[in-house]
Design an enzyme around this catalytic site. Structure first.
Site, PDB file in Angstrom:
ATOM      1  N   ASP A  34      10.680 -11.244 -12.291  1.00  0.00           N
ATOM      2  CA  ASP A  34      10.369 -10.377 -11.189  1.00  0.00           C
ATOM      3  C   ASP A  34      11.856 -10.093 -10.462  1.00  0.00           C
ATOM      4  N   ASP A  60      15.526  -8.319 -13.855  1.00  0.00           N
ATOM      5  CA  ASP A  60      14.981  -6.735 -14.345  1.00  0.00           C
ATOM      6  C   ASP A  60      14.190  -6.684 -15.880  1.00  0.00           C
ATOM      7  N   ALA A  83       5.020  -5.788 -14.044  1.00  0.00           N
ATOM      8  CA  ALA A  83       6.118  -5.020 -13.241  1.00  0.00           C
ATOM      9  C   ALA A  83       5.993  -3.713 -13.424  1.00  0.00           C
ATOM     10  N   THR A 126      -3.402   1.638 -15.044  1.00  0.00           N
ATOM     11  CA  THR A 126      -4.269   2.185 -13.994  1.00  0.00           C
ATOM     12  C   THR A 126      -4.951   3.418 -14.321  1.00  0.00           C
ATOM     13  N   ASP A 127      -5.973   3.720 -13.491  1.00  0.00           N
ATOM     14  CA  ASP A 127      -6.873   4.748 -13.718  1.00  0.00           C
ATOM     15  C   ASP A 127      -6.119   6.162 -13.452  1.00  0.00           C
ATOM     16  N   GLU A 128      -4.885   5.930 -12.830  1.00  0.00           N
ATOM     17  CA  GLU A 128      -4.422   7.340 -12.428  1.00  0.00           C
ATOM     18  C   GLU A 128      -3.807   7.906 -13.785  1.00  0.00           C
ATOM     19  N   TYR A 151       4.482   8.931 -10.700  1.00  0.00           N
ATOM     20  CA  TYR A 151       4.043   7.350 -11.003  1.00  0.00           C
ATOM     21  C   TYR A 151       3.089   7.144 -11.893  1.00  0.00           C
ATOM     22  N   LYS A 155       3.506   5.757 -15.817  1.00  0.00           N
ATOM     23  CA  LYS A 155       2.386   4.706 -16.546  1.00  0.00           C
ATOM     24  C   LYS A 155       1.700   5.248 -17.787  1.00  0.00           C
ATOM     25  N   ASN A 180      -8.291   1.465  -7.762  1.00  0.00           N
ATOM     26  CA  ASN A 180      -7.640   0.981  -6.660  1.00  0.00           C
ATOM     27  C   ASN A 180      -8.046  -0.522  -6.187  1.00  0.00           C
ATOM     28  N   TYR A 208      -4.121  11.965   5.055  1.00  0.00           N
ATOM     29  CA  TYR A 208      -3.633  13.044   4.130  1.00  0.00           C
ATOM     30  C   TYR A 208      -4.945  13.984   4.176  1.00  0.00           C
ATOM     31  N   ARG A 274      -0.754  14.794   0.699  1.00  0.00           N
ATOM     32  CA  ARG A 274       0.369  14.473  -0.645  1.00  0.00           C
ATOM     33  C   ARG A 274       0.237  15.585  -1.340  1.00  0.00           C
TER      34      ARG A 274
HETATM   35  P1  NAD Z   1       3.569  -3.982  -6.457  1.00  0.00           P
HETATM   36  O1  NAD Z   1       4.328  -2.959  -6.172  1.00  0.00           O
HETATM   37  O2  NAD Z   1       2.932  -4.772  -5.527  1.00  0.00           O
HETATM   38  O3  NAD Z   1       4.357  -5.186  -7.421  1.00  0.00           O
HETATM   39  C1  NAD Z   1       5.191  -4.772  -8.321  1.00  0.00           C
HETATM   40  C2  NAD Z   1       6.178  -5.926  -8.652  1.00  0.00           C
HETATM   41  O4  NAD Z   1       7.143  -5.617  -9.618  1.00  0.00           O
HETATM   42  C3  NAD Z   1       6.842  -6.377  -7.450  1.00  0.00           C
HETATM   43  O5  NAD Z   1       7.042  -7.791  -7.310  1.00  0.00           O
HETATM   44  C4  NAD Z   1       8.386  -5.821  -7.925  1.00  0.00           C
HETATM   45  O6  NAD Z   1       9.517  -6.675  -7.572  1.00  0.00           O
HETATM   46  C5  NAD Z   1       8.271  -6.074  -9.467  1.00  0.00           C
HETATM   47  N1  NAD Z   1       9.184  -5.274  -9.936  1.00  0.00           N
HETATM   48  C6  NAD Z   1       9.550  -3.950  -9.804  1.00  0.00           C
HETATM   49  N2  NAD Z   1      10.145  -3.353 -10.812  1.00  0.00           N
HETATM   50  C7  NAD Z   1      10.687  -4.460 -11.560  1.00  0.00           C
HETATM   51  C8  NAD Z   1      11.755  -4.646 -12.662  1.00  0.00           C
HETATM   52  N3  NAD Z   1      12.464  -3.561 -13.067  1.00  0.00           N
HETATM   53  N4  NAD Z   1      11.812  -5.639 -13.100  1.00  0.00           N
HETATM   54  C9  NAD Z   1      11.048  -6.672 -12.740  1.00  0.00           C
HETATM   55  N5  NAD Z   1      10.237  -6.872 -11.739  1.00  0.00           N
HETATM   56  C10 NAD Z   1      10.095  -5.547 -11.370  1.00  0.00           C
HETATM   57  O7  NAD Z   1       2.481  -3.555  -7.427  1.00  0.00           O
HETATM   58  P2  NAD Z   1       1.001  -3.878  -7.679  1.00  0.00           P
HETATM   59  O8  NAD Z   1      -0.021  -3.134  -6.709  1.00  0.00           O
HETATM   60  O9  NAD Z   1       0.940  -5.427  -7.796  1.00  0.00           O
HETATM   61  O10 NAD Z   1       0.611  -3.362  -9.256  1.00  0.00           O
HETATM   62  C11 NAD Z   1       1.114  -4.230 -10.199  1.00  0.00           C
HETATM   63  C12 NAD Z   1       0.634  -3.671 -11.691  1.00  0.00           C
HETATM   64  O11 NAD Z   1      -0.929  -3.173 -11.496  1.00  0.00           O
HETATM   65  C13 NAD Z   1       1.405  -2.060 -11.888  1.00  0.00           C
HETATM   66  O12 NAD Z   1       1.863  -1.994 -13.081  1.00  0.00           O
HETATM   67  C14 NAD Z   1       0.529  -1.056 -11.363  1.00  0.00           C
HETATM   68  O13 NAD Z   1       0.851  -0.019 -12.061  1.00  0.00           O
HETATM   69  C15 NAD Z   1      -1.042  -1.663 -11.502  1.00  0.00           C
HETATM   70  N6  NAD Z   1      -2.274  -1.161 -11.006  1.00  0.00           N
HETATM   71  C16 NAD Z   1      -2.159  -1.270  -9.515  1.00  0.00           C
HETATM   72  C17 NAD Z   1      -3.127  -0.757  -8.917  1.00  0.00           C
HETATM   73  C18 NAD Z   1      -3.113  -0.914  -7.343  1.00  0.00           C
HETATM   74  O14 NAD Z   1      -4.338  -0.545  -6.758  1.00  0.00           O
HETATM   75  N7  NAD Z   1      -2.312  -1.531  -6.586  1.00  0.00           N
HETATM   76  C19 NAD Z   1      -4.183  -0.502  -9.456  1.00  0.00           C
HETATM   77  C20 NAD Z   1      -4.410  -0.380 -11.119  1.00  0.00           C
HETATM   78  C21 NAD Z   1      -3.237  -0.658 -11.505  1.00  0.00           C
HETATM   79  O1  TDX Z   2      -0.848   7.071   4.479  1.00  0.00           O
HETATM   80  C1  TDX Z   2      -1.773   7.331   3.618  1.00  0.00           C
HETATM   81  N1  TDX Z   2      -2.953   8.217   4.094  1.00  0.00           N
HETATM   82  C2  TDX Z   2      -3.619   8.602   3.093  1.00  0.00           C
HETATM   83  O2  TDX Z   2      -4.566   9.290   3.513  1.00  0.00           O
HETATM   84  C3  TDX Z   2      -1.816   6.686   2.532  1.00  0.00           C
HETATM   85  C4  TDX Z   2      -0.990   5.604   2.010  1.00  0.00           C
HETATM   86  C5  TDX Z   2      -2.618   7.034   1.644  1.00  0.00           C
HETATM   87  N2  TDX Z   2      -3.653   7.969   1.816  1.00  0.00           N
HETATM   88  C6  TDX Z   2      -4.743   8.294   0.793  1.00  0.00           C
HETATM   89  C7  TDX Z   2      -4.053   8.919  -0.519  1.00  0.00           C
HETATM   90  C8  TDX Z   2      -5.276   8.280  -1.590  1.00  0.00           C
HETATM   91  O3  TDX Z   2      -6.001   9.530  -1.527  1.00  0.00           O
HETATM   92  O4  TDX Z   2      -5.382   7.206   0.544  1.00  0.00           O
HETATM   93  C9  TDX Z   2      -5.698   7.134  -0.792  1.00  0.00           C
HETATM   94  C10 TDX Z   2      -5.125   5.827  -1.474  1.00  0.00           C
HETATM   95  O5  TDX Z   2      -3.722   5.972  -1.520  1.00  0.00           O
HETATM   96  P1  TDX Z   2      -2.645   4.832  -1.927  1.00  0.00           P
HETATM   97  O6  TDX Z   2      -3.121   3.506  -1.466  1.00  0.00           O
HETATM   98  O7  TDX Z   2      -1.449   5.356  -2.054  1.00  0.00           O
HETATM   99  O8  TDX Z   2      -3.273   4.594  -3.634  1.00  0.00           O
HETATM  100  P2  TDX Z   2      -3.464   5.737  -4.690  1.00  0.00           P
HETATM  101  O9  TDX Z   2      -2.494   6.915  -4.396  1.00  0.00           O
HETATM  102  O10 TDX Z   2      -4.910   6.082  -5.035  1.00  0.00           O
HETATM  103  O11 TDX Z   2      -2.738   4.885  -5.966  1.00  0.00           O
HETATM  104  C11 TDX Z   2      -3.112   3.603  -6.097  1.00  0.00           C
HETATM  105  O12 TDX Z   2      -4.014   3.189  -7.157  1.00  0.00           O
HETATM  106  C12 TDX Z   2      -3.973   3.066  -8.347  1.00  0.00           C
HETATM  107  C13 TDX Z   2      -2.004   2.584  -6.312  1.00  0.00           C
HETATM  108  O13 TDX Z   2      -1.043   2.810  -5.110  1.00  0.00           O
HETATM  109  C14 TDX Z   2      -1.630   2.460  -7.668  1.00  0.00           C
HETATM  110  O14 TDX Z   2      -0.519   1.582  -7.931  1.00  0.00           O
HETATM  111  C15 TDX Z   2      -2.734   2.316  -8.532  1.00  0.00           C
HETATM  112  O15 TDX Z   2      -2.148   2.461  -9.788  1.00  0.00           O
END
Ligand code: NAD
Ligand code: TDX
Length: 337
Positions: A34, A60, A83, A126-128, A151, A155, A180, A208, A274
Site C-alpha cells: 500500500d 506504489d 489498490a 465496482t458497479d460504477e 473514476y 476502473k 456501495n 447533492y 455533482r
Molecule cells: P480506499 O480509498 O479506502 O483505499 C484505497 C487504498 O489503496 C488506500 O489504502 C491507498 O493508500 C491505496 N493506494 C492508492 N493508490 C495506491 C498505489 N498507487 N499503490 C498502492 N496503494 C495505493 O478505497 P476502498 O473504498 O477501500 O476501495 C477499495 C477497492 O474497492 C477499490 O478498487 C474500489 O474501486 C473498489 N470498490 C469500492 C467500493 C466502495 O463503496 N468503497 C465499492 C465497490 C468497489
Molecule cells: O457530500 C456528499 N453528498 C452527497 O449527496 C457526498 C460525498 C455524496 N453524496 C451523494 C453522491 C452519491 O449519489 O451520495 C451518493 C454516494 O456518494 P459517494 O459516497 O461519493 O459514493 P459514489 O459516488 O456512489 O461511489 C462509491 O460507490 C462505488 C465509491 O466511492 C466508489 O469507490 C465505489 O466504486
C-alpha cells in the site's frame, strides 16, 4: 499456505478484508502493498499487524521493479487488487492520479503476475463501470460498460485490461463488481461516514441535487466474504456482481443517520449537484448467489446501526483524519462550490 499479494490493504475495504481473512483462516500469508495515500491508514490493521502471516510493504503498485521484487521475495502466486483512487468527487477535481493508479498500476500488477505465472488474479471492481440506471432495471454482468466519471472510466479501463490478459495470455483472472459499501474504517469523504461525522460535529450535511439519487448499499463484511469466495471458487475469466439488494435514495439515509444520532433535520443543506452525477445504481447478484452460493448476511438496519456506533466509539480515529489534509479537500469540495 497461499502467498497472497493484497494491494491497497490499508484502505477501507482492503483493511477490513485482511482483518477478516486472517481471523477466519490460517491458510494465507498476506503481503499488503500500500502506498499509504491520504486514504491508507495502518491503524485499520491493528488486529492483524502482529500476526506472523501478515507483512506490510509501503509502496506504489505503479513501481514495476518493486512489485517484481516482492513477487520473487515472497514467492507470490495470488493477487487481490484493491489498490485504487476511489472517490468520484476527487476524480472530478483532478483525474491524473486516477488513471495512473487505477490503469497503469493495474497494468504493472498484470504484467508482473504474467511473468511469475500467478495462479489467480482477482480484480476488485465496482458497479460504477456500468454507468447509470433509470428508474427500472438492474446491472447484470452482461450490462455494457458505460462509465461516466473519471473514476469509473479508470476502473472500466482496468476491467477491460484484466479481460484482455485472460483472452490473450490465458491469465487466471476473476473480477468482482460491487455496489456501495459502508462500515468501520471508511474514509469520511464518502456519503455515510461524512454524514455521521458532520452530524456529530453539528456541521451542515451537504446533499447533492435533490437527494433522490439512489445507491445500493452493502455492508463491507458481506462484500469481503464474497471476495473470499470468488478468490477460492470463482471461474477463470468470469465477472461476478456483488450487491445486497438494498436500494435507497441518499436523502433517506441522511435522515436515518440524523434520527439515530438524535439530531435535527435543520442540518441538511441541499447544495449544487455533482457534475455528471449518476442517477441510480442497483445490482443483480443472482450469478454469485446461484453459482457460488453467496448471499448477504447483514440487514441494512442492523449494520448501519453498528456502523454509526463504530464512528461514535472511534472518535480518535476520525478526529485525526478530519484535522489534516482533509480540511483542504473539504474547502475545495464544499466551501468553494
Ligand atoms: P480506499 O480509498 O479506502 O483505499 C484505497 C487504498 O489503496 C488506500 O489504502 C491507498 O493508500 C491505496 N493506494 C492508492 N493508490 C495506491 C498505489 N498507487 N499503490 C498502492 N496503494 C495505493 O478505497 P476502498 O473504498 O477501500 O476501495 C477499495 C477497492 O474497492 C477499490 O478498487 C474500489 O474501486 C473498489 N470498490 C469500492 C467500493 C466502495 O463503496 N468503497 C465499492 C465497490 C468497489
Ligand atoms: O457530500 C456528499 N453528498 C452527497 O449527496 C457526498 C460525498 C455524496 N453524496 C451523494 C453522491 C452519491 O449519489 O451520495 C451518493 C454516494 O456518494 P459517494 O459516497 O461519493 O459514493 P459514489 O459516488 O456512489 O461511489 C462509491 O460507490 C462505488 C465509491 O466511492 C466508489 O469507490 C465505489 O466504486
Amino acid at each position: 499456505m497461499k502467498n497472497v499479494l493484497v494491494t491497497g490493504g490499508a484502505g477501507f475495504i482492503g483493511s477490513n478484508f485482511i482483518n477478516h481473512i486472517l481471523n477466519e483462516s490460517d491458510d494465507y500469508n498476506i503481503i499488503n502493498l500500500d502506498k499509504l495515500t491520504y486514504a491508507g491508514n495502518l491503524e485499520n490493521l491493528k488486529l492483524s499487524e502482529d500476526k506472523k502471516n501478515y507483512h506490510f510493504v509501503k509502496g506504489d503498485i505503479c513501481n514495476y521493479e518493486l512489485v517484481d521484487y516482492l513477487f520473487q521475495k515472497f514467492q507470490i502466486k495470488f493477487v487481490i487488487n484493491f489498490a485504487a483512487e476511489s472517490h468520484v468527487d476527487r476524480s472530478i477535481l483532478g483525474s491524473k492520479v486516477f488513471y495512473e493508479t487505477n490503469v497503469i498500476g493495474t497494468n504493472v500488477l498484470l504484467e508482473v503476475s504474467r511473468k511469475h505465472q500467478v495462479k489467480k488474479f482477482l480484480q476488485v471492481s465496482t458497479d460504477e463501470v456500468y454507468g447509470s440506471l433509470g428508474a427500472e432495471g438492474l446491472f447484470t454482468e452482461k450490462t455494457p460498460l458505460s462509465p461516466n466519471s473519471p473514476y469509473s472510466s479508470s476502473k472500466a479501463a482496468a476491467d477491460m485490461m484484466v479481460q484482455a490478459f485472460y483472452h490473450t495470455y490465458g491469465m487466471p483472472v476473476v473480477t468482482t463488481r460491487c455496489s456501495n459499501n459502508y462500515g468501520p474504517f471508511q474514509f469520511p469523504e464518502k456519503l455515510i461516514p461524512l454524514m455521521i461525522i458532520n452530524s456529530l460535529n453539528n456541521k451542515k450535511l451537504p446533499v447533492y441535487g435533490d437527494g433522490m439519487n439512489v445507491r445500493d448499499w452493502i455492508y463491507v463484511i458481506d462484500h469481503n466474504k464474497a471476495i473470499d469466495l470468488v478468490f477460492e471458487k470463482g471461474k477463470e475469466g468470469e465477472v461476478y456482481n456483488i450487491g445486497a439488494s438494498n436500494e435507497m435514495p441518499n436523502i433517506e439515509i441522511i435522515k436515518l443517520i440524523l434520527q439515530h444520532l438524535n439530531k435535527g433535520k435543520e442540518l441538511i443543506e441541499f447544495v449544487k449537484d455533482r457534475p455528471g452525477h449518476d442517477k441510480r445504481y442497483a445490482i443483480d447478484s443472482s450469478k454469485i448467489q446461484n453459482e457460488l452460493g453467496w448471499k448477504p448476511h447483514f440487514s441494512f438496519e442492523q449494520a448501519i446501526e453498528h456502523t454509526i456506533d463504530w464512528y461514535l466509539e472511534n472518535k480518535q480515529w476520525w478526529s485525526r483524519i478530519i484535522s489534516g489534509d482533509y480540511l483542504k479537500y473539504y474547502e475545495l469540495q464544499y466551501n468553494k462550490r
